[in-house]
Design an enzyme around this catalytic site. Structure first.
Site, PDB file in Angstrom:
ATOM      1  CG  ASP A  66      11.518  -8.475  -7.332  1.00  0.00           C
ATOM      2  OD1 ASP A  66      11.085  -8.544  -6.154  1.00  0.00           O
ATOM      3  OD2 ASP A  66      12.276  -9.333  -7.808  1.00  0.00           O
ATOM      4  CB  SER A 150      -0.731  -7.586  10.648  1.00  0.00           C
ATOM      5  OG  SER A 150      -1.530  -8.510  11.358  1.00  0.00           O
ATOM      6  CB  ALA A 165       8.081 -16.187   9.581  1.00  0.00           C
ATOM      7  CE1 TYR A 166       1.880 -10.938   7.019  1.00  0.00           C
ATOM      8  CE2 TYR A 166       0.714 -11.186   9.101  1.00  0.00           C
ATOM      9  CZ  TYR A 166       0.866 -10.557   7.877  1.00  0.00           C
ATOM     10  OH  TYR A 166       0.011  -9.547   7.516  1.00  0.00           O
TER      11      TYR A 166
END
Length: 243
Positions: A66, A150, A165-166
């Site tokens: 996690d 990205s 946000a991303y």
């Protein structure tokens, strides 16, 4: 940027490797001779991915991980050391988009908690896992770290929909990549960011034109760079990306 073919018995950890691009990266590394640790939080999905990889001839094993937990990252490092005794490549692939309203994350409507949730996984998660794995990576003769980013995080390109946000999380991940690269400039550890492009995954609703295998290609390239390969850069299959 020729790839290093010396991959016999080398070990790689891919986070978020139970599906999509992460699974394709794991499969690609396995095909290049790596033993692959499949890092994933969900036990059933992790085991299914491992079994699928093994069916494809990949020497794979599962690691409970996690990325939002320092304790879990530390336990994963201990598990990899016990299982494989080494780590040569880390691909920080695990990531989330965050909550989207009508296809966008409007910064004027974005709640701090929503931004924090995305950062927690996409940035802090990569930091936790990287630092937990460093003692193992530092033993490798040719350690490589690849952070999956990205072009949406590029300050120059402004690509894609408005996902405040991303995209911001990927901008910060790129900055973190630069600082890791600076920190390890005089060591064998090579750190870079990779953009897989617009890939058909759960993240994109499987509506994108590129396959996970195509998206994985740049990560595989950066994970197998020679010792004189680039450091602290941001790349896709066509080369450096302005950001």
């Amino acid at each position: 940027m020729a790839e290093n073919s010396m991959t016999d018995s080398r070990v790689a950890l891919v986070t978020g490797a139970n599906k999509g691009i992460g699974l394709a990266i794991a499969r690609g590394l396995g095909a290049r001779g790596f033993r692959v640790a499949v890092g994933a939080r969900d036990e059933d999905r992790r085991e299914a991915a491992v079994q699928g990889l093994r069916a494809d001839g990949v020497d794979a094993f599962g690691v409970a991980l996690d990325v939002n937990s320092v304790r879990s990252a530390g336990a994963a490092a201990t598990a990899i050391e016990a299982e494989a005794g080494r780590l040569d490549v880390l691909v920080n692939n695990a990531g989330i988009a965050g909550r989207v309203e009508e296809g966008v994350q409007d910064p004027t409507m974005l709640e701090v908690e929503a931004l924090r949730t995305v950062m927690e996984t996409n940035v802090y998660g990569a930091l936790r896992v990287t630092n937990a794995m460093l003692p193992l990576l530092e033993r490798s003769p040719a350690p490589r770290i690849v952070n999956m980013s990205s072009t949406m995080g590029s300050l120059a390109l402004h690509t894609g929909p408005l996902l405040a946000a991303y995209a911001s999380s990927k901008t910060m991940l790129n900055a973190l990549t630069v600082h890791y690269a600076r920190r390890f400039a005089q060591t064998p550890i090579i750190v870079n960011s990779a953009c897989p492009g617009y890939v058909a995954t759960d993240f994109t609703g499987h509506a994108a034109p590129r396959t996970p295998e195509q998206g994985a290609a740049i990560a595989l390239h950066l994970a197998t760079l020679p010792d004189d390969g680039p450091r602290g850069g941001f790349f896709d299959e066509e080369g450096p990306i302005p950001w």
